[in-house]
Enzyme design. Structure first.
Site, short mmCIF file in Angstrom:
data_model
loop_
_atom_site.label_atom_id
_atom_site.label_comp_id
_atom_site.label_asym_id
_atom_site.label_seq_id
_atom_site.Cartn_x
_atom_site.Cartn_y
_atom_site.Cartn_z
CE LYS A 71 -3.94 -2.24 2.06
NZ LYS A 71 -4.44 -2.07 3.37
CD GLU A 83 -8.35 17.05 -1.09
OE1 GLU A 83 -8.60 17.39 0.30
OE2 GLU A 83 -9.10 17.83 -1.84
N GLY A 132 -0.27 0.69 15.24
CA GLY A 132 0.05 0.75 13.69
C GLY A 132 0.20 2.01 13.09
NE ARG A 157 8.28 -3.69 13.37
CZ ARG A 157 8.16 -4.38 12.32
NH1 ARG A 157 8.59 -5.80 12.72
NH2 ARG A 157 8.00 -4.33 10.88
CB THR A 158 9.05 2.01 12.83
OG1 THR A 158 9.43 0.53 12.46
CG2 THR A 158 10.36 2.96 12.27
N GLY A 243 -12.27 -7.68 12.44
CA GLY A 243 -11.87 -7.13 11.41
C GLY A 243 -12.80 -7.11 9.94
N1 LIG Z 1 -10.29 -5.82 7.40
C1 LIG Z 1 -9.89 -5.20 6.50
O1 LIG Z 1 -10.91 -4.82 5.69
C2 LIG Z 1 -8.57 -4.53 6.22
C3 LIG Z 1 -8.31 -3.84 5.53
C4 LIG Z 1 -7.01 -3.52 5.08
C5 LIG Z 1 -5.97 -4.00 5.88
N2 LIG Z 1 -6.20 -4.97 6.68
C6 LIG Z 1 -5.20 -5.53 7.45
O2 LIG Z 1 -4.41 -4.78 8.06
C7 LIG Z 1 -3.12 -5.09 8.41
C8 LIG Z 1 -1.98 -4.12 7.96
O3 LIG Z 1 -1.92 -3.84 6.88
P1 LIG Z 1 -1.33 -2.37 6.33
O4 LIG Z 1 -1.62 -2.52 4.67
O5 LIG Z 1 -1.30 -1.34 7.13
O6 LIG Z 1 0.38 -3.07 6.23
P2 LIG Z 1 1.42 -2.25 6.19
O7 LIG Z 1 1.45 -0.76 5.42
O8 LIG Z 1 2.60 -3.23 5.85
O9 LIG Z 1 1.78 -1.89 7.89
C9 LIG Z 1 2.08 -3.01 8.72
C10 LIG Z 1 1.90 -2.25 10.18
O10 LIG Z 1 2.03 -3.70 11.10
C11 LIG Z 1 3.31 -3.18 11.89
N3 LIG Z 1 3.76 -4.64 12.08
C12 LIG Z 1 4.20 -5.43 11.25
N4 LIG Z 1 4.97 -6.44 11.59
C13 LIG Z 1 5.18 -6.05 12.80
C14 LIG Z 1 5.71 -6.96 13.96
N5 LIG Z 1 6.50 -8.11 13.89
N6 LIG Z 1 5.90 -6.28 15.08
C15 LIG Z 1 5.14 -5.24 15.14
N7 LIG Z 1 4.69 -4.41 14.27
C16 LIG Z 1 4.28 -4.89 13.11
C17 LIG Z 1 4.08 -2.42 10.98
O11 LIG Z 1 5.04 -1.54 11.78
P3 LIG Z 1 6.39 -1.08 11.26
O12 LIG Z 1 5.83 0.41 10.66
O13 LIG Z 1 7.45 -0.74 12.36
O14 LIG Z 1 6.85 -1.73 10.03
C18 LIG Z 1 2.92 -1.40 10.19
O15 LIG Z 1 2.68 -0.34 11.44
C19 LIG Z 1 -2.85 -6.48 7.59
O16 LIG Z 1 -2.83 -7.50 8.27
C20 LIG Z 1 -4.38 -6.37 6.59
O17 LIG Z 1 -4.66 -7.62 6.05
C21 LIG Z 1 -7.63 -5.51 6.92
#
Ligand SMILES: NC(=O)c1ccc[n+]([C@@H]2O[C@H](COP(=O)([O-])OP(=O)(O)OC[C@H]3O[C@@H](n4cnc5c(N)ncnc54)[C@H](OP(=O)(O)O)[C@@H]3O)[C@@H](O)[C@H]2O)c1
Length: 266
Positions: A71, A83, A132, A157-158, A243
């Site tokens: 993303k 926007e 997050g 985490r970051t 979710g």
């Molecule tokens: N329910 C729904 O409709 C829906 C819609 C969209 C997304 N989601 C879910 O939302 C989740 C996040 O998606 P995203 O697009 O935001 O992904 P992303 O942009 O890759 O962000 C991942 C986030 O998770 C953190 N993270 C990942 N691994 C970690 C670990 N081992 N320990 C601590 N923090 C960790 C990251 O922290 P860092 O910044 O430190 O890397 C970041 O804040 C996914 O599981 C996705 O399937 C669900």
């Protein structure tokens, strides 16, 4: 039935097997009477640029849903951005127009807040804890902030990403208090916006025992439907919000966005 006239939609992710959008979206497209099909495509980080560039050359491609881990990498690959995609620095859906131009938007935040609305939860005046600062969490933070909460605390985490997100939010919503912090205590709603919870051995995104009685614990993870975080919260007697409600909240928005050019081109 898929024919030579059927419009192609895709979802890109890595890994792809866990995505639930194809079943839900294909049902919705069929209910909308659209001659379109959405297929899963596993695309690695290394392959992303060439794959997205190739979308311009697929004449019957109407659009693409974008998910983990792409993303935040997709915005610079699009020709135009909404926007909110600029504000969040992330894209979760690309529409391809008839000229092959790619238009990026992010509907995750809308999906999450619509899911809360559907469950009768109003964030107006609430203190919200959000774990997050990635694509989904950023979009959720902006959509929540637009609903008038008192405060949003961001944990990541970051930590620099949490601070940077809080700063961007402060500029757009001067009447809401934003800060970075890791303690969910003192908040009315605690949200997991990280990818933690997808794998069985993942750590919890925050300690549910620190969530105050009467607060709600919400998830973005859809698979498993009851994550270890939700299970722990339920055992503590806290209200939970899964979710899947976020996906349900944004499916119709995604379908509208992806099919808006279809009548003219079919
Ligand atoms: N329910 C729904 O409709 C829906 C819609 C969209 C997304 N989601 C879910 O939302 C989740 C996040 O998606 P995203 O697009 O935001 O992904 P992303 O942009 O890759 O962000 C991942 C986030 O998770 C953190 N993270 C990942 N691994 C970690 C670990 N081992 N320990 C601590 N923090 C960790 C990251 O922290 P860092 O910044 O430190 O890397 C970041 O804040 C996914 O599981 C996705 O399937 C669900």
């Amino acid at each position: 039935m898929i024919t030579g006239r059927t419009k192609l939609l895709a979802i890109i992710a890595d890994p792809i097997a866990q995505v639930r959008t194809p079943q839900a979206m294909n049902t919705m497209l069929s209910e909308m009477g659209k001659d379109a099909v959405l297929v899963p495509a596993e695309v690695s980080r290394e392959g992303l640029t060439s794959v997205v560039s190739g979308f311009r050359n697929i004449g019957n491609l109407a659009g693409v849903v974008v998910t983990v881990p792409h993303k935040t990498a997709v915005p610079p690959l699009c020709d135009t951005l909404s926007e909110r995609a600029v504000a969040t620095g992330a894209v979760n859906v690309i529409r391809r127009d008839a000229q092959g131009k790619l238009h990026g938007d992010i509907l995750d935040g809308e999906g999450f807040t619509r899911g809360l609305d559907d469950a009768g939860i109003s964030v107006s005046g609430m203190s919200v804890f959000l774990a997050g600062a990635g694509g989904a969490a950023s979009a959720i933070a902006f959509a929540l902030a637009a609903r008038g909460p008192k405060k949003i605390t961001i944990s990541n985490r970051t930590q620099e990403k949490a601070l940077a997100l809080a700063e961007r939010l402060s500029q757009s919503f001067p009447n809401v208090e934003f800060c970075a912090g890791d303690d969910p205590n003192g908040h009315d709603l605690a949200v997991n916006g990280t990818s933690l919870g997808m794998a069985l051995d993942d750590a919890l995104p925050f300690d549910p025992a620190r969530v105050q009685p009467g607060a709600i614990v919400a998830e973005v993870i859809m698979q498993p439907e009851v994550t270890p975080l939700l299970e722990a919260a339920e055992q503590l007697g806290l209200a939970t919000h899964g979710g899947r409600k976020m996906l349900q909240g944004q499916l119709s928005e995604l379908a509208k966005f992806l099919t808006q050019d279809m009548e003219e081109t079919l």
